[in-house]
Motif scaffolding. Structure first.
Motif, PDB file in Angstrom:
ATOM      1  N   GLY A  79       0.769  -1.227   0.000  1.00  0.00           N
ATOM      2  CA  GLY A  79       0.000   0.000   0.000  1.00  0.00           C
ATOM      3  C   GLY A  79       0.803   1.281   0.000  1.00  0.00           C
ATOM      4  N   SER A  80       0.112   2.372   0.324  1.00  0.00           N
ATOM      5  CA  SER A  80       0.724   3.699   0.368  1.00  0.00           C
ATOM      6  C   SER A  80       1.650   3.805   1.572  1.00  0.00           C
ATOM      7  CB  SER A  80      -0.362   4.769   0.463  1.00  0.00           C
ATOM      8  OG  SER A  80      -1.035   4.666   1.714  1.00  0.00           O
ATOM      9  N   ALA A  81       2.437   4.888   1.618  1.00  0.00           N
ATOM     10  CA  ALA A  81       3.349   5.080   2.743  1.00  0.00           C
ATOM     11  C   ALA A  81       2.583   5.251   4.048  1.00  0.00           C
ATOM     12  CB  ALA A  81       4.243   6.291   2.484  1.00  0.00           C
ATOM     13  N   ARG A  82       1.428   5.924   4.010  1.00  0.00           N
ATOM     14  CA  ARG A  82       0.621   6.079   5.225  1.00  0.00           C
ATOM     15  C   ARG A  82       0.089   4.732   5.694  1.00  0.00           C
ATOM     16  NH1 ARG A  82      -5.118   7.474   6.243  1.00  0.00           N
ATOM     17  NH2 ARG A  82      -5.247   8.538   8.263  1.00  0.00           N
ATOM     18  N   ILE A  93      -0.071  10.389  15.170  1.00  0.00           N
ATOM     19  CA  ILE A  93      -0.162  11.587  15.992  1.00  0.00           C
ATOM     20  C   ILE A  93       0.076  12.801  15.094  1.00  0.00           C
ATOM     21  CG2 ILE A  93       0.858  12.901  17.888  1.00  0.00           C
ATOM     22  CD1 ILE A  93      -0.749  10.537  18.817  1.00  0.00           C
ATOM     23  N   ASN A  94      -0.831  13.745  15.170  1.00  0.00           N
ATOM     24  CA  ASN A  94      -0.752  14.943  14.338  1.00  0.00           C
ATOM     25  C   ASN A  94      -0.072  16.076  15.107  1.00  0.00           C
ATOM     26  OD1 ASN A  94      -1.093  16.848  12.355  1.00  0.00           O
ATOM     27  ND2 ASN A  94      -3.241  17.260  12.853  1.00  0.00           N
ATOM     28  N   ILE A  95       1.089  16.469  14.652  1.00  0.00           N
ATOM     29  CA  ILE A  95       1.813  17.620  15.200  1.00  0.00           C
ATOM     30  C   ILE A  95       1.912  18.618  14.052  1.00  0.00           C
ATOM     31  CG2 ILE A  95       3.866  18.388  16.475  1.00  0.00           C
ATOM     32  CD1 ILE A  95       4.428  15.412  17.053  1.00  0.00           C
ATOM     33  N   ASP A  96       0.822  19.293  13.803  1.00  0.00           N
ATOM     34  CA  ASP A  96       0.631  20.118  12.614  1.00  0.00           C
ATOM     35  C   ASP A  96       1.873  20.967  12.302  1.00  0.00           C
ATOM     36  OD1 ASP A  96      -0.870  21.033  10.484  1.00  0.00           O
ATOM     37  OD2 ASP A  96      -1.602  22.775  11.592  1.00  0.00           O
ATOM     38  N   PRO A  97       2.429  20.869  11.048  1.00  0.00           N
ATOM     39  CA  PRO A  97       1.868  20.177   9.873  1.00  0.00           C
ATOM     40  C   PRO A  97       2.445  18.772   9.656  1.00  0.00           C
ATOM     41  CG  PRO A  97       3.666  21.570   9.182  1.00  0.00           C
ATOM     42  CD  PRO A  97       3.580  21.721  10.686  1.00  0.00           C
ATOM     43  N   ILE A  98       3.018  18.162  10.699  1.00  0.00           N
ATOM     44  CA  ILE A  98       3.651  16.840  10.589  1.00  0.00           C
ATOM     45  C   ILE A  98       2.760  15.795  11.243  1.00  0.00           C
ATOM     46  CG2 ILE A  98       5.689  15.468  11.140  1.00  0.00           C
ATOM     47  CD1 ILE A  98       6.267  17.690   9.188  1.00  0.00           C
ATOM     48  N   GLN A  99       2.662  14.634  10.598  1.00  0.00           N
ATOM     49  CA  GLN A  99       1.997  13.484  11.197  1.00  0.00           C
ATOM     50  C   GLN A  99       3.035  12.379  11.410  1.00  0.00           C
ATOM     51  OE1 GLN A  99       0.585  14.493   7.860  1.00  0.00           O
ATOM     52  NE2 GLN A  99      -0.175  16.202   9.115  1.00  0.00           N
ATOM     53  N   VAL A 100       3.103  11.893  12.623  1.00  0.00           N
ATOM     54  CA  VAL A 100       4.058  10.843  12.983  1.00  0.00           C
ATOM     55  C   VAL A 100       3.294   9.531  13.144  1.00  0.00           C
ATOM     56  CG1 VAL A 100       5.786  10.062  14.648  1.00  0.00           C
ATOM     57  CG2 VAL A 100       5.556  12.506  14.125  1.00  0.00           C
ATOM     58  N   ARG A 101       3.806   8.453  12.557  1.00  0.00           N
ATOM     59  CA  ARG A 101       3.072   7.185  12.524  1.00  0.00           C
ATOM     60  C   ARG A 101       3.973   6.015  12.914  1.00  0.00           C
ATOM     61  NH1 ARG A 101       1.947   9.590   6.959  1.00  0.00           N
ATOM     62  NH2 ARG A 101       0.054  10.821   7.303  1.00  0.00           N
ATOM     63  N   GLY A 158       6.874   6.022  10.243  1.00  0.00           N
ATOM     64  CA  GLY A 158       6.879   6.990   9.151  1.00  0.00           C
ATOM     65  C   GLY A 158       6.373   8.340   9.602  1.00  0.00           C
ATOM     66  N   ALA A 159       6.334   9.256   8.660  1.00  0.00           N
ATOM     67  CA  ALA A 159       5.881  10.621   8.926  1.00  0.00           C
ATOM     68  C   ALA A 159       5.239  11.183   7.676  1.00  0.00           C
ATOM     69  CB  ALA A 159       7.048  11.498   9.386  1.00  0.00           C
ATOM     70  N   GLY A 160       4.360  12.153   7.873  1.00  0.00           N
ATOM     71  CA  GLY A 160       3.698  12.817   6.751  1.00  0.00           C
ATOM     72  C   GLY A 160       3.762  14.322   6.907  1.00  0.00           C
ATOM     73  N   TYR A 161       3.647  15.022   5.780  1.00  0.00           N
ATOM     74  CA  TYR A 161       3.663  16.478   5.787  1.00  0.00           C
ATOM     75  C   TYR A 161       2.588  16.968   4.825  1.00  0.00           C
ATOM     76  CZ  TYR A 161       5.121  21.274   4.800  1.00  0.00           C
ATOM     77  OH  TYR A 161       5.150  22.631   4.624  1.00  0.00           O
ATOM     78  N   SER A 162       1.750  17.898   5.283  1.00  0.00           N
ATOM     79  CA  SER A 162       0.672  18.431   4.465  1.00  0.00           C
ATOM     80  C   SER A 162       0.829  19.936   4.313  1.00  0.00           C
ATOM     81  CB  SER A 162      -0.693  18.136   5.111  1.00  0.00           C
ATOM     82  OG  SER A 162      -0.905  16.750   5.232  1.00  0.00           O
ATOM     83  N   LEU A 163       0.572  20.419   3.109  1.00  0.00           N
ATOM     84  CA  LEU A 163       0.591  21.847   2.832  1.00  0.00           C
ATOM     85  C   LEU A 163      -0.522  22.140   1.837  1.00  0.00           C
ATOM     86  CD1 LEU A 163       1.938  24.619   3.224  1.00  0.00           C
ATOM     87  CD2 LEU A 163       3.425  24.059   1.274  1.00  0.00           C
ATOM     88  N   GLY A 164      -1.664  22.539   2.336  1.00  0.00           N
ATOM     89  CA  GLY A 164      -2.804  22.791   1.471  1.00  0.00           C
ATOM     90  C   GLY A 164      -3.270  21.510   0.815  1.00  0.00           C
ATOM     91  N   LYS A 165      -3.341  21.533  -0.493  1.00  0.00           N
ATOM     92  CA  LYS A 165      -3.790  20.357  -1.235  1.00  0.00           C
ATOM     93  C   LYS A 165      -2.695  19.306  -1.398  1.00  0.00           C
ATOM     94  CE  LYS A 165      -7.188  22.861  -4.047  1.00  0.00           C
ATOM     95  NZ  LYS A 165      -7.661  23.133  -5.433  1.00  0.00           N
ATOM     96  N   VAL A 173      13.827  -4.847   4.253  1.00  0.00           N
ATOM     97  CA  VAL A 173      13.682  -3.440   4.621  1.00  0.00           C
ATOM     98  C   VAL A 173      13.136  -2.706   3.408  1.00  0.00           C
ATOM     99  CG1 VAL A 173      14.838  -1.325   5.366  1.00  0.00           C
ATOM    100  CG2 VAL A 173      15.558  -3.544   6.298  1.00  0.00           C
ATOM    101  N   SER A 174      12.002  -2.020   3.586  1.00  0.00           N
ATOM    102  CA  SER A 174      11.381  -1.273   2.493  1.00  0.00           C
ATOM    103  C   SER A 174      11.249   0.194   2.887  1.00  0.00           C
ATOM    104  CB  SER A 174       9.987  -1.825   2.172  1.00  0.00           C
ATOM    105  OG  SER A 174      10.056  -3.185   1.800  1.00  0.00           O
ATOM    106  N   VAL A 175      11.515   1.054   1.943  1.00  0.00           N
ATOM    107  CA  VAL A 175      11.326   2.491   2.127  1.00  0.00           C
ATOM    108  C   VAL A 175      10.346   2.959   1.062  1.00  0.00           C
ATOM    109  CG1 VAL A 175      12.420   4.760   2.165  1.00  0.00           C
ATOM    110  CG2 VAL A 175      13.648   2.761   3.056  1.00  0.00           C
ATOM    111  N   LEU A 176       9.285   3.645   1.481  1.00  0.00           N
ATOM    112  CA  LEU A 176       8.226   4.088   0.578  1.00  0.00           C
ATOM    113  C   LEU A 176       8.046   5.599   0.696  1.00  0.00           C
ATOM    114  CD1 LEU A 176       7.432   1.149   1.878  1.00  0.00           C
ATOM    115  CD2 LEU A 176       5.300   1.487   0.675  1.00  0.00           C
ATOM    116  N   LEU A 177       7.777   6.230  -0.421  1.00  0.00           N
ATOM    117  CA  LEU A 177       7.537   7.672  -0.460  1.00  0.00           C
ATOM    118  C   LEU A 177       6.276   7.929  -1.276  1.00  0.00           C
ATOM    119  CD1 LEU A 177       8.549  10.578   0.184  1.00  0.00           C
ATOM    120  CD2 LEU A 177       9.669  10.518  -2.078  1.00  0.00           C
ATOM    121  N   SER A 178       5.237   8.435  -0.613  1.00  0.00           N
ATOM    122  CA  SER A 178       3.995   8.775  -1.303  1.00  0.00           C
ATOM    123  C   SER A 178       3.930  10.291  -1.542  1.00  0.00           C
ATOM    124  CB  SER A 178       2.764   8.361  -0.475  1.00  0.00           C
ATOM    125  OG  SER A 178       2.669   6.970  -0.377  1.00  0.00           O
ATOM    126  N   VAL A 179       3.540  10.640  -2.740  1.00  0.00           N
ATOM    127  CA  VAL A 179       3.312  12.044  -3.083  1.00  0.00           C
ATOM    128  C   VAL A 179       1.903  12.150  -3.632  1.00  0.00           C
ATOM    129  CG1 VAL A 179       4.041  13.983  -4.514  1.00  0.00           C
ATOM    130  CG2 VAL A 179       5.753  12.397  -3.600  1.00  0.00           C
TER     131      VAL A 179
END
Length: 498
Positions: free
Chosen positions: A35-38, A405-413, A440-447, A483-489
């Motif tokens: 699946g996706s990185a998230r 956990i959402n630490i706006d604008p970062i999500q830590v998973r 993993g971690a996520g970053y959101s900026l608008g859309k 070991v897998s590294v995934l990057l979703s955009v």
């Protein structure tokens, strides 16, 4: 135990005569979406939480919660390492191999469609392609143990079976005794009427290349903010190539006459299938999610090509003798029906700061079934392989837990997964399981959003190059890690005013 081994030997022989064994059946039915990185970073535990196109492959009700269009693509990189030990080897040698591959674990698109209905507030459409299994592996082994593959071939001939891809190739190198109506090899001690137990050197390599992927299209909706529903059509597809090389060498001259032998296999498989997935998620409160999903069997159509060679070399009266025999090329198609799968999950929102979730799935792998015509028509070969599946495979439970956990604008998973290896007890005395650890971690900026995940997976298994009754067959104990590294955009809210 000898009766049990005889039955297993007969079943394995029946499968090898056509290229199918329980290991082929398991390969195309034992998997889970990357699946996706998230999705990967939370350990694949998004079954009750949704809002990710990957849930089309687990619980399609997950897309029913989406309020905005969303698209994402996930390239990845995997590094696989394997360590193998030949059990009971006198030199206790361990062989390690590694392989690195670039992958595309996930591509997803969700169109969120608000409706004018008061009760049915959304009707969403989704499409996703995800990787279900990475089949790339290099498994090498070596050591010094008693016995020989030609003894296994001789036993097959003695029970009256024909195997043009194994035992039949050894006939020119066996000794026929009309008095006993049996065949013997150089590994038989005629003076003591027993099989010789002096260890010889052996080595082998399984070189495996391929993957299983699935395309899914589905619909999901929302009823009064209390029940999410969804269904999807899955179209899995795969390609798989395996080259197996095995060699035995009497480098210490402990077996009279015998010098060395080699057995090679080439397997090329590809297939497509289809299945249906149905899911529901209940929202008893604004914070709690309870989900359930059922997956129908996947109905595979598999095209196969299979061939083998066997070389045997010995010395007779001071002269080098022997040669190499080649099997015919097997080219055929067959059908495989995999088990039903059942999934359950529960999740909870932590205010607006994130969530935690837990889900489980169950499948009974004895319900795997192959057929060369249709599943209602009896066939001696498929019946034997299916009996093999019933005797060797078992059920499997998978558990996944994760959170964000959402630490706006970062999500830590983070997440963890546990999946039982579905072997019956007599072949697997320990509770072997595949363990997966993710972060993993996520970053959101608008859309726009970007997600990064790292995943570590490890498990132990075994291989049997051949089976014999007179001398314990070789068993290769393996430890595999990946070991897998995934990057979703991706983008959300495109085509809207968000």
């Amino acid at each position: 135990m000898k009766i049990l081994l005889s039955a297993v030997l007969a079943l394995v022989v029946a499968g090898s005569a056509t290229g199918q064994t329980y290991s082929d059946v398991l390969r195309y039915s034992y998997f889970s979406p990357q699946g996706s990185a998230r999705f990967a970073a939370t350990g694949g535990s998004l079954t009750p939480m949704g809002v990710d196109a990957t849930t089309l492959h687990t619980n399609p009700a997950g897309i029913g919660w989406n309020r905005y269009n969303m698209a994402q693509i996930t390239p990845g990189f995997s590094f696989t390492g394997t360590s193998a030990n030949l059990a009971n080897s006198t030199d206790a040698s361990s062989v390690s191999e590694s392989a690195a591959t670039f992958t595309l674990p996930s591509v997803g698109l969700i169109f969120a469609g608000p409706t004018r209905s008061v009760n049915w507030s959304t009707l969403n459409f989704g499409v996703s392609v995800t990787r279900l299994a990475d089949l790339n592996q290099q498994l090498a082994f070596s050591g010094r143990t008693p016995g020989s593959i030609i003894e296994g071939f001789a036993e097959i001939i003695d029970i009256g079976d024909s195997d043009p891809y194994g035992a039949d190739l050894a006939l020119p190198f066996l000794i026929e005794d009309p008095a006993t109506n049996r065949v013997y090899s150089d590994f038989y001690d005629f003076d003591n009427q027993t099989t010789r137990d002096e260890p010889i050197s052996r080595n082998g390599l399984y070189d495996r290349r391929g993957s299983i992927n699935e395309a899914a299209i589905g619909l999901g909706g929302n009823y009064r903010e209390k029940v999410l529903w969804g269904f999807s059509l899955g179209i899995p597809f795969f390609s798989y190539d395996e080259v197996y090389t095995y060699e035995e060498v009497d480098d210490q001259d402990v077996i009279p006459a015998f010098e060395n032998s080699a057995y090679n296999q080439n397997l090329n498989n590809s297939g497509t299938g289809f299945n249906l997935k149905l899911g529901l998620t209940a929202l008893p409160t604004e914070q709690i999610r309870i989900s359930a999903a059922v997956h129908t069997p996947t109905f595979w159509t598999i095209d196969e090509q299979f061939s083998t060679t066997f070389g045997y070399f010995y010395t007779e009266n001071g002269s080098a003798e022997g040669g190499t025999e080649r099997s015919p090329l097997l080219s055929q198609a067959y059908n495989l029906q995999t088990p039903w799968r059942f999934m359950f999950g529960v999740g909870a929102l932590i205010g607006d700061r994130g969530f935690v979730s837990l889900d489980a799935d169950y499948a009974d792998f004895t319900s795997n079934s192959i057929s060369f015509d249709d599943f209602a028509t009896a066939n001696a070969v498929s019946d034997a392989v299916n009996a093999d599946v019933d005797a060797i495979l078992g059920s499997s439970l998978g558990l996944r837990a994760g959170g964000e956990i959402n630490i706006d604008p970062i999500q830590v998973r983070a997440g963890v997964g546990y999946r039982q290896v579905p072997f019956a007890e007599y072949l697997n005395n320990e509770d072997e399981a595949v363990m997966t650890y993710s972060a993993g971690a996520g970053y959101s900026l608008g859309k726009f959003f970007v997600d990064l995940a790292a995943q570590y997976q490890a498990y132990s298994s075994f291989q049997n190059p051949y089976e014999t009754l007179a001398v314990p067959g070789q068993t290769i104990l393996t430890d595999r890690s990946r070991v897998s590294v995934l990057l979703s955009v991706g983008f959300r809210g495109f085509g809207t005013g968000l």
